[in-house]
Design an enzyme around this catalytic site. Structure first.
Site, PDB file in Angstrom:
ATOM      1  N   GLY A 208      18.477  -2.948   7.631  1.00 52.74           N
ATOM      2  CA  GLY A 208      18.044  -4.346   7.512  1.00 52.74           C
ATOM      3  C   GLY A 208      17.349  -4.665   6.201  1.00 52.74           C
ATOM      4  N   THR A 209      16.913  -3.633   5.475  1.00 53.95           N
ATOM      5  CA  THR A 209      16.121  -3.874   4.261  1.00 53.95           C
ATOM      6  C   THR A 209      16.586  -2.964   3.124  1.00 53.95           C
ATOM      7  OG1 THR A 209      14.483  -2.154   4.782  1.00 53.95           O
ATOM      8  CG2 THR A 209      14.043  -4.360   5.652  1.00 53.95           C
ATOM      9  N   GLY A 210      16.106  -3.267   1.939  1.00 53.76           N
ATOM     10  CA  GLY A 210      16.218  -2.383   0.775  1.00 53.76           C
ATOM     11  C   GLY A 210      17.600  -1.812   0.523  1.00 53.76           C
ATOM     12  N   LEU A 211      17.638  -0.514   0.289  1.00 56.11           N
ATOM     13  CA  LEU A 211      18.899   0.144  -0.063  1.00 56.11           C
ATOM     14  C   LEU A 211      19.873   0.131   1.107  1.00 56.11           C
ATOM     15  CD1 LEU A 211      17.529   3.194  -2.114  1.00 56.11           C
ATOM     16  CD2 LEU A 211      18.464   1.034  -2.960  1.00 56.11           C
TER      17      LEU A 211
ATOM     18  N   PRO B  22      18.846   9.659  -4.437  1.00 52.54           N
ATOM     19  CA  PRO B  22      18.595   8.618  -5.441  1.00 52.54           C
ATOM     20  C   PRO B  22      17.321   8.881  -6.232  1.00 52.54           C
ATOM     21  CG  PRO B  22      18.742   7.694  -3.191  1.00 52.54           C
ATOM     22  CD  PRO B  22      18.548   9.175  -3.081  1.00 52.54           C
TER      23      PRO B  22
ATOM     24  N   TYR C  52      13.150  15.116  -4.852  1.00 57.77           N
ATOM     25  CA  TYR C  52      12.074  16.066  -4.535  1.00 57.77           C
ATOM     26  C   TYR C  52      12.341  16.813  -3.225  1.00 57.77           C
ATOM     27  CZ  TYR C  52       9.701  12.113  -2.059  1.00 57.77           C
ATOM     28  OH  TYR C  52       9.380  11.058  -1.245  1.00 57.77           O
TER      29      TYR C  52
HETATM   30  C1  HXC Z   1      -3.202   8.143   4.579  1.00 61.54           C
HETATM   31  C2  HXC Z   1      -2.005   7.112   6.279  1.00 61.54           C
HETATM   32  C3  HXC Z   1      -1.576   6.104   5.380  1.00 61.54           C
HETATM   33  C4  HXC Z   1      -2.033   6.180   4.016  1.00 61.54           C
HETATM   34  C5  HXC Z   1      -0.711   5.694   7.334  1.00 61.54           C
HETATM   35  N1  HXC Z   1      -1.451   6.807   7.467  1.00 61.54           N
HETATM   36  N2  HXC Z   1      -0.764   5.252   6.055  1.00 61.54           N
HETATM   37  N3  HXC Z   1      -2.803   8.123   5.896  1.00 61.54           N
HETATM   38  N4  HXC Z   1      -2.839   7.209   3.675  1.00 61.54           N
HETATM   39  N5  HXC Z   1      -1.647   5.284   3.097  1.00 61.54           N
HETATM   40  C6  HXC Z   1      -1.683   7.573   8.684  1.00 61.54           C
HETATM   41  C7  HXC Z   1      -2.373   6.731   9.736  1.00 61.54           C
HETATM   42  O1  HXC Z   1      -3.782   6.669   9.507  1.00 61.54           O
HETATM   43  C8  HXC Z   1      -2.016   7.490  11.023  1.00 61.54           C
HETATM   44  O2  HXC Z   1      -2.759   8.676  11.167  1.00 61.54           O
HETATM   45  C9  HXC Z   1      -0.577   7.935  10.730  1.00 61.54           C
HETATM   46  O3  HXC Z   1      -0.440   7.950   9.297  1.00 61.54           O
HETATM   47  C10 HXC Z   1       0.456   6.972  11.311  1.00 61.54           C
HETATM   48  O4  HXC Z   1       0.206   5.676  10.788  1.00 61.54           O
HETATM   49  P1  HXC Z   1       0.727   4.359  11.543  1.00 61.54           P
HETATM   50  O5  HXC Z   1       0.390   3.207  10.682  1.00 61.54           O
HETATM   51  O6  HXC Z   1       0.240   4.364  12.959  1.00 61.54           O
HETATM   52  O7  HXC Z   1       2.310   4.655  11.605  1.00 61.54           O
HETATM   53  P2  HXC Z   1       3.531   3.685  11.847  1.00 61.54           P
HETATM   54  O8  HXC Z   1       3.062   2.340  12.363  1.00 61.54           O
HETATM   55  O9  HXC Z   1       4.534   4.439  12.599  1.00 61.54           O
HETATM   56  O10 HXC Z   1       4.074   3.378  10.354  1.00 61.54           O
HETATM   57  C11 HXC Z   1       4.738   4.364   9.614  1.00 61.54           C
HETATM   58  C12 HXC Z   1       4.434   4.261   8.100  1.00 61.54           C
HETATM   59  C13 HXC Z   1       4.701   2.838   7.575  1.00 61.54           C
HETATM   60  C14 HXC Z   1       5.282   5.323   7.415  1.00 61.54           C
HETATM   61  C15 HXC Z   1       2.954   4.612   7.891  1.00 61.54           C
HETATM   62  O11 HXC Z   1       4.410   2.785   6.191  1.00 61.54           O
HETATM   63  C16 HXC Z   1       6.122   2.418   7.807  1.00 61.54           C
HETATM   64  O12 HXC Z   1       6.434   1.851   8.860  1.00 61.54           O
HETATM   65  N6  HXC Z   1       7.052   2.681   6.848  1.00 61.54           N
HETATM   66  C17 HXC Z   1       8.484   2.392   6.983  1.00 61.54           C
HETATM   67  C18 HXC Z   1       9.138   2.011   5.685  1.00 61.54           C
HETATM   68  C19 HXC Z   1       8.837   2.889   4.506  1.00 61.54           C
HETATM   69  O13 HXC Z   1       7.871   3.690   4.522  1.00 61.54           O
HETATM   70  N7  HXC Z   1       9.640   2.733   3.442  1.00 61.54           N
HETATM   71  C20 HXC Z   1       9.483   3.497   2.235  1.00 61.54           C
HETATM   72  C21 HXC Z   1      10.522   4.538   2.142  1.00 61.54           C
HETATM   73  S1  HXC Z   1      10.520   5.014   0.460  1.00 61.54           S
HETATM   74  P3  HXC Z   1      -4.152   8.743  12.020  1.00 61.54           P
HETATM   75  O14 HXC Z   1      -4.505  10.194  12.050  1.00 61.54           O
HETATM   76  O15 HXC Z   1      -5.147   7.927  11.266  1.00 61.54           O
HETATM   77  O16 HXC Z   1      -3.835   8.175  13.380  1.00 61.54           O
HETATM   78  C22 HXC Z   1      11.040   6.555   0.281  1.00 61.54           C
HETATM   79  C23 HXC Z   1      11.306   6.867  -1.171  1.00 61.54           C
HETATM   80  C24 HXC Z   1      11.464   8.315  -1.454  1.00 61.54           C
HETATM   81  O17 HXC Z   1      11.194   7.298   1.183  1.00 61.54           O
HETATM   82  C25 HXC Z   1      11.627   8.672  -2.922  1.00 61.54           C
HETATM   83  C26 HXC Z   1      11.120   7.748  -3.950  1.00 61.54           C
HETATM   84  C27 HXC Z   1      11.465   8.115  -5.366  1.00 61.54           C
HETATM   85  P1  NAP Z   2      12.887   0.579   2.922  1.00 57.65           P
HETATM   86  O1  NAP Z   2      13.468  -0.762   2.638  1.00 57.65           O
HETATM   87  O2  NAP Z   2      11.466   0.630   3.356  1.00 57.65           O
HETATM   88  O3  NAP Z   2      13.802   1.289   3.996  1.00 57.65           O
HETATM   89  C1  NAP Z   2      13.361   2.066   5.051  1.00 57.65           C
HETATM   90  C2  NAP Z   2      13.973   1.554   6.320  1.00 57.65           C
HETATM   91  O4  NAP Z   2      13.736   2.474   7.387  1.00 57.65           O
HETATM   92  C3  NAP Z   2      13.422   0.207   6.779  1.00 57.65           C
HETATM   93  O5  NAP Z   2      14.478  -0.668   7.060  1.00 57.65           O
HETATM   94  C4  NAP Z   2      12.660   0.538   8.047  1.00 57.65           C
HETATM   95  O6  NAP Z   2      12.714  -0.542   8.978  1.00 57.65           O
HETATM   96  C5  NAP Z   2      13.426   1.747   8.553  1.00 57.65           C
HETATM   97  N1  NAP Z   2      12.624   2.571   9.444  1.00 57.65           N
HETATM   98  C6  NAP Z   2      11.388   3.096   9.191  1.00 57.65           C
HETATM   99  N2  NAP Z   2      10.953   3.758  10.253  1.00 57.65           N
HETATM  100  C7  NAP Z   2      11.931   3.672  11.202  1.00 57.65           C
HETATM  101  C8  NAP Z   2      12.066   4.162  12.534  1.00 57.65           C
HETATM  102  N3  NAP Z   2      11.105   4.881  13.094  1.00 57.65           N
HETATM  103  N4  NAP Z   2      13.216   3.888  13.194  1.00 57.65           N
HETATM  104  C9  NAP Z   2      14.191   3.155  12.633  1.00 57.65           C
HETATM  105  N5  NAP Z   2      14.116   2.656  11.384  1.00 57.65           N
HETATM  106  C10 NAP Z   2      13.003   2.914  10.687  1.00 57.65           C
HETATM  107  O7  NAP Z   2      12.988   1.532   1.655  1.00 57.65           O
HETATM  108  P2  NAP Z   2      14.235   1.936   0.720  1.00 57.65           P
HETATM  109  O8  NAP Z   2      13.690   2.131  -0.640  1.00 57.65           O
HETATM  110  O9  NAP Z   2      15.369   1.010   0.921  1.00 57.65           O
HETATM  111  O10 NAP Z   2      14.609   3.386   1.278  1.00 57.65           O
HETATM  112  C11 NAP Z   2      15.869   3.666   1.867  1.00 57.65           C
HETATM  113  C12 NAP Z   2      16.163   5.152   1.766  1.00 57.65           C
HETATM  114  O11 NAP Z   2      16.300   5.533   0.400  1.00 57.65           O
HETATM  115  C13 NAP Z   2      15.102   6.063   2.342  1.00 57.65           C
HETATM  116  O12 NAP Z   2      15.702   7.161   2.982  1.00 57.65           O
HETATM  117  C14 NAP Z   2      14.350   6.538   1.133  1.00 57.65           C
HETATM  118  O13 NAP Z   2      13.689   7.762   1.327  1.00 57.65           O
HETATM  119  C15 NAP Z   2      15.490   6.663   0.155  1.00 57.65           C
HETATM  120  N6  NAP Z   2      15.097   6.677  -1.248  1.00 57.65           N
HETATM  121  C16 NAP Z   2      14.676   5.529  -1.835  1.00 57.65           C
HETATM  122  C17 NAP Z   2      14.351   5.562  -3.181  1.00 57.65           C
HETATM  123  C18 NAP Z   2      13.923   4.316  -3.915  1.00 57.65           C
HETATM  124  O14 NAP Z   2      13.629   4.406  -5.103  1.00 57.65           O
HETATM  125  N7  NAP Z   2      13.906   3.158  -3.291  1.00 57.65           N
HETATM  126  C19 NAP Z   2      14.441   6.758  -3.899  1.00 57.65           C
HETATM  127  C20 NAP Z   2      14.858   7.908  -3.244  1.00 57.65           C
HETATM  128  C21 NAP Z   2      15.201   7.851  -1.917  1.00 57.65           C
HETATM  129  P3  NAP Z   2      11.562  -0.841  10.058  1.00 57.65           P
HETATM  130  O15 NAP Z   2      10.248  -0.636   9.379  1.00 57.65           O
HETATM  131  O16 NAP Z   2      11.860  -2.244  10.470  1.00 57.65           O
HETATM  132  O17 NAP Z   2      11.795   0.116  11.195  1.00 57.65           O
END
Ligand code: HXC
Ligand code: NAP
Length: 290
Positions: free
Chosen positions: A21-24, A194, A153
């Site tokens: 639904g979002t991003g990549l 990526p 990484y």
């Molecule tokens: C320290 C943290 C924290 C932070 C959360 N926690 N954020 N600890 N610093 N910034 C801790 C919380 O305190 C809690 O632990 C535990 O992590 C779970 O947090 P919740 O908020 O309850 O989790 P949840 O609601 O499930 O949310 C998950 C999430 C959130 C990962 C924290 O950011 C999310 O929903 N993300 C989804 C999308 C996303 O992250 N996209 C980016 C992907 S980018 P405690 O012990 O306090 O209970 C990517 C790129 C890779 O992967 C490569 C790039 C080059």
């Molecule tokens: P993003 O938009 O935040 O994508 C992450 C997606 O995962 C969101 O749509 C999120 O939706 C979903 N998600 C998170 N937790 C989930 C759960 N428990 N169940 C189902 N869905 C869940 O970020 P993005 O940058 O596009 O990343 C996409 C992929 O590319 C990831 O695997 C990331 O590690 C990889 N990647 C990204 C980069 C970059 O530069 N952007 C670089 C290297 C790798 P909800 O929160 O609504 O669930």
């Protein structure tokens, strides 16, 4: 979104994109739809999925099924698979793209924080892989493809995103392991790594606030820029399509050379002024006898 593949390259194929639904994931979905595939997108937020589905159906004319599913929960993934099969009849490709991540010094993290990221990234990928893989194998269906989105990484490791690095390394091991084990069932297993591709989800958690100006990701890349979604989406479309039918167990890096630049011991000599090289050469040649 224009593709390198012909417009009907994925006609009749049904693909599931987690985090679609979002991003990549959204960009991949748009590309797959443009190539004629039906796409089931999933994440935790149904409203976001439905909005994306509506917009992409309008722009591409393709069919999108939006199903809410937390990939951490096996039962919800089973429901997702049933919904996709009900709607499209079969599933040909699974793209494990959903992820969770944030930057933090590791000593600040709780065990729960680690668990949360590992559950989404590694267990989520395992859950989806198991549910779809078991079904394909039980039904004797062949020509299936799993594509896992990792990051560079996964093999170098990285400070400050350690839970993600651990989880992505596990996903890479899963990718290679199943390429060997499930190849005989007609299931290919590949990954894409990526480099920096701007998305709201990643950038807001990895480079929040002014960090985006302080740490310019483009400067880390030999090509001097970040990636374009189209570039990644094209690669993903190829790897999920039958055109890559003999690619199995591969991880394709798409990072403009970023990780190698960080790895090569003398790549820092980029910063030497070109005018300095005459002097440096003289010094080096002068060292001959020593
Ligand atoms: C320290 C943290 C924290 C932070 C959360 N926690 N954020 N600890 N610093 N910034 C801790 C919380 O305190 C809690 O632990 C535990 O992590 C779970 O947090 P919740 O908020 O309850 O989790 P949840 O609601 O499930 O949310 C998950 C999430 C959130 C990962 C924290 O950011 C999310 O929903 N993300 C989804 C999308 C996303 O992250 N996209 C980016 C992907 S980018 P405690 O012990 O306090 O209970 C990517 C790129 C890779 O992967 C490569 C790039 C080059
Ligand atoms: P993003 O938009 O935040 O994508 C992450 C997606 O995962 C969101 O749509 C999120 O939706 C979903 N998600 C998170 N937790 C989930 C759960 N428990 N169940 C189902 N869905 C869940 O970020 P993005 O940058 O596009 O990343 C996409 C992929 O590319 C990831 O695997 C990331 O590690 C990889 N990647 C990204 C980069 C970059 O530069 N952007 C670089 C290297 C790798 P909800 O929160 O609504 O669930």
């Amino acid at each position: 979104m224009q593709s390198m593949l012909r417009p009907d390259a994925l006609k009749g194929k049904n693909v599931v994109v987690t985090g679609g639904g979002t991003g990549l994931g959204r960009s991949m979905t748009e590309m797959l739809l443009g190539l004629g595939a039906n796409v089931c997108i999933t994440s935790r937020k149904l409203d976001v999925l439905q909005k994306t589905a509506e917009e992409l159906e309008k722009t591409t004319g393709g069919k999108v099924l939006a199903v809410a599913c937390d990939v951490r929960k096996y039962g919800e993934v089973e429901h997702l698979a049933a919904a996709a099969r009900d709607r499209f009849g079969s599933v040909d490709g699974l793209i494990n793209n959903a992820a969770g991540n944030f930057i933090s010094p590791t000593e600040r993290l709780s065990s729960k924080a680690f668990q949360t990221i590992i559950d989404i990234v590694l267990m989520g990928t395992i859950n989806c892989t198991l549910v779809f893989g078991k079904e394909w194998i039980a039904k004797g269906e062949k020509d299936k493809a799993i594509l896992n989105i990792v990051t560079t990484y996964a093999w170098t490791g990285s400070g400050y995103v350690v839970p993600s690095a651990c989880a992505k390394a596990g996903v890479l091991a899963l990718t290679r392991s199943l390429a060997a084990e499930w190849g005989r069932h007609g299931i290919r297993s590949n990954a894409v790594a990526p480099g920096p591709f701007p998305t709201k989800g990643a950038w807001s958690r990895l480079l929040p606030g002014e960090m985006i100006e302080q740490f310019d990701m483009a400067k880390r890349v030999p090509l001097g820029r970040v990636g374009e979604h189209q570039e990644l989406a094209d690669l993903v479309a190829y790897l999920i399509s039958p055109f890559s039918g003999f690619v199995n167990g591969e991880v394709v890096t798409i990072d403009g050379g970023e990780w190698l630049k960080g790895a090569g011991q003398f790549n820092m000599l980029d910063t030497v002024e070109p005018g300095m090289w005459d002097t440096i050469e003289q010094m080096v040649r002068g060292a001959k006898g020593s």
